[in-house]
Design a protein around this motif. Structure first.
Motif, short mmCIF file in Angstrom:
data_model
loop_
_atom_site.label_atom_id
_atom_site.label_comp_id
_atom_site.label_asym_id
_atom_site.label_seq_id
_atom_site.Cartn_x
_atom_site.Cartn_y
_atom_site.Cartn_z
N ASN A 138 43.70 46.18 68.32
CA ASN A 138 44.34 44.93 69.11
C ASN A 138 44.74 44.31 67.67
O ASN A 138 43.86 44.26 66.69
N SER A 139 45.71 43.30 67.97
CA SER A 139 46.14 42.60 66.81
C SER A 139 45.02 41.73 66.34
O SER A 139 44.18 41.09 67.15
N GLY A 140 44.65 41.76 64.84
CA GLY A 140 43.65 40.81 64.35
C GLY A 140 42.35 41.66 64.30
O GLY A 140 41.34 41.27 63.65
N MET A 141 42.19 42.88 64.63
CA MET A 141 40.88 43.64 64.48
C MET A 141 40.60 43.85 63.20
O MET A 141 41.35 44.04 62.23
N THR A 142 39.45 43.72 62.83
CA THR A 142 38.74 43.94 61.37
C THR A 142 37.91 45.13 61.50
O THR A 142 37.42 45.49 62.68
N ILE A 143 37.60 45.60 60.30
CA ILE A 143 36.64 46.83 60.24
C ILE A 143 35.30 46.40 60.71
O ILE A 143 34.69 47.44 61.53
N MET A 144 34.64 45.27 60.71
CA MET A 144 33.60 44.96 61.30
C MET A 144 33.57 45.03 62.75
O MET A 144 32.40 45.39 63.58
N LYS A 145 34.64 44.45 63.49
CA LYS A 145 34.68 44.33 64.94
C LYS A 145 35.00 45.72 65.43
O LYS A 145 34.44 46.24 66.28
N ALA A 146 35.47 46.82 64.47
CA ALA A 146 35.79 48.24 65.10
C ALA A 146 34.45 48.89 65.13
O ALA A 146 33.94 49.68 65.91
N VAL A 173 34.87 50.82 50.76
CA VAL A 173 34.52 49.33 51.22
C VAL A 173 32.99 49.29 51.29
O VAL A 173 32.37 50.04 51.84
N ASN A 174 32.33 47.99 51.00
CA ASN A 174 30.96 47.74 50.93
C ASN A 174 30.65 47.09 52.30
O ASN A 174 30.91 45.60 52.27
N LEU A 175 30.37 47.57 53.46
CA LEU A 175 30.49 46.81 54.66
C LEU A 175 28.91 45.93 54.61
O LEU A 175 28.95 45.26 55.32
N LYS A 176 27.97 46.32 53.77
CA LYS A 176 26.76 45.67 53.61
C LYS A 176 27.18 44.06 53.22
O LYS A 176 26.85 43.16 53.81
N ASP A 177 28.11 44.18 51.95
CA ASP A 177 28.61 42.67 51.39
C ASP A 177 29.38 42.06 52.65
O ASP A 177 29.24 40.82 52.80
N ASN A 181 28.94 38.22 54.13
CA ASN A 181 29.97 37.41 53.90
C ASN A 181 31.28 37.84 54.68
O ASN A 181 32.23 38.35 54.29
N PRO A 182 31.16 37.55 55.89
CA PRO A 182 32.26 37.74 57.01
C PRO A 182 33.72 37.44 56.73
O PRO A 182 34.57 37.93 57.05
N ALA A 183 33.66 36.46 55.76
CA ALA A 183 35.13 35.99 55.40
C ALA A 183 35.69 37.19 54.47
O ALA A 183 36.91 37.16 54.17
#
Length: 198
Positions: A138-146, A173-177, A181-183
């Motif tokens: 969906n529009s605006g989806m991020t890697i963490m949302k997925a 990509v470092n998903l721990k970082d 830091n969600p920004a």
């Protein structure tokens, strides 16, 4: 820059409201175009055309399926590339094609998704989550949302070495970082693949 030299407060207020309304319309139009998804093979679109002879309107205005080759076939101009284009861009491309080939002078084309719903798009969580597989985009989806939709990381996942594959290009990509830091979260695009090593 607008220079106002009158002292009439009511006129100044009306002018300011007109400028604000025009700015809002332009912004809404741009946001609408940005939320459109690019078409792909298999999508069904409803095309309508105006400002042309009535006999041609009935031949051209109908539902088309984007072919495996990414095109639609239109009367008088043949194959037109549709895959990879947003509907608003395709509209202008078809109008230009009819004008450039001197078939019509001022056609107006409107394209909508057949059935009114946006075509479904997916991102793919390949590994490292509790529920790997396709995730509806969906529009605006991020890697963490997925990752969240895929029920979070598996017990053996190494999120700091995640790979994001987009259009054949792999980015680490470092998903721990990003969790800390969600920004820094990354916006996804349809067909992206997420590989969290285990």
């Amino acid at each position: 820059m607008i220079l106002i030299t009158t002292n009439d407060t009511a006129m100044n207020t009306r002018l300011l409201l007109c400028i604000l309304a025009a700015s809002t319309l332009v912004l809404n139009s741009v946001q609408g175009q940005n939320s459109e998804l690019a078409l792909k093979s298999g999508d069904r679109i409803a095309l309508s055309i105006g400002r042309i002879p009535d006999a041609d309107v009935t031949q051209i205005s109908k539902v088309y399926s984007v072919s495996d080759g990414g095109t639609i076939n239109l009367v008088h101009i043949g194959e037109v590339r549709a895959a990879g284009l947003k509907p608003s861009v395709l509209q202008r491309a078809i109008e230009q094609a009819y004008i450039e080939r001197e078939v019509y002078t001022r056609p107006t084309v409107t394209i909508s998704i057949d059935g009114g719903e946006a075509p479904s798009r997916m991102v793919y969580v390949v590994s490292g989550c509790k529920q790997n597989g396709p995730v509806p985009y969906n529009s605006g989806m991020t890697i963490m949302k997925a990752v969240s939709v895929a029920k979070g990381f598996s017990d053996f996942a190494h999120p700091s070495r995640t790979k994001l594959i987009r259009d054949g290009v792999t980015t680490e990509v470092n998903l721990k970082d990003i969790s800390a830091n969600p920004a820094r979260d990354i916006k996804l695009q349809p067909e992206d693949q997420i590989i969290v090593p285990e």
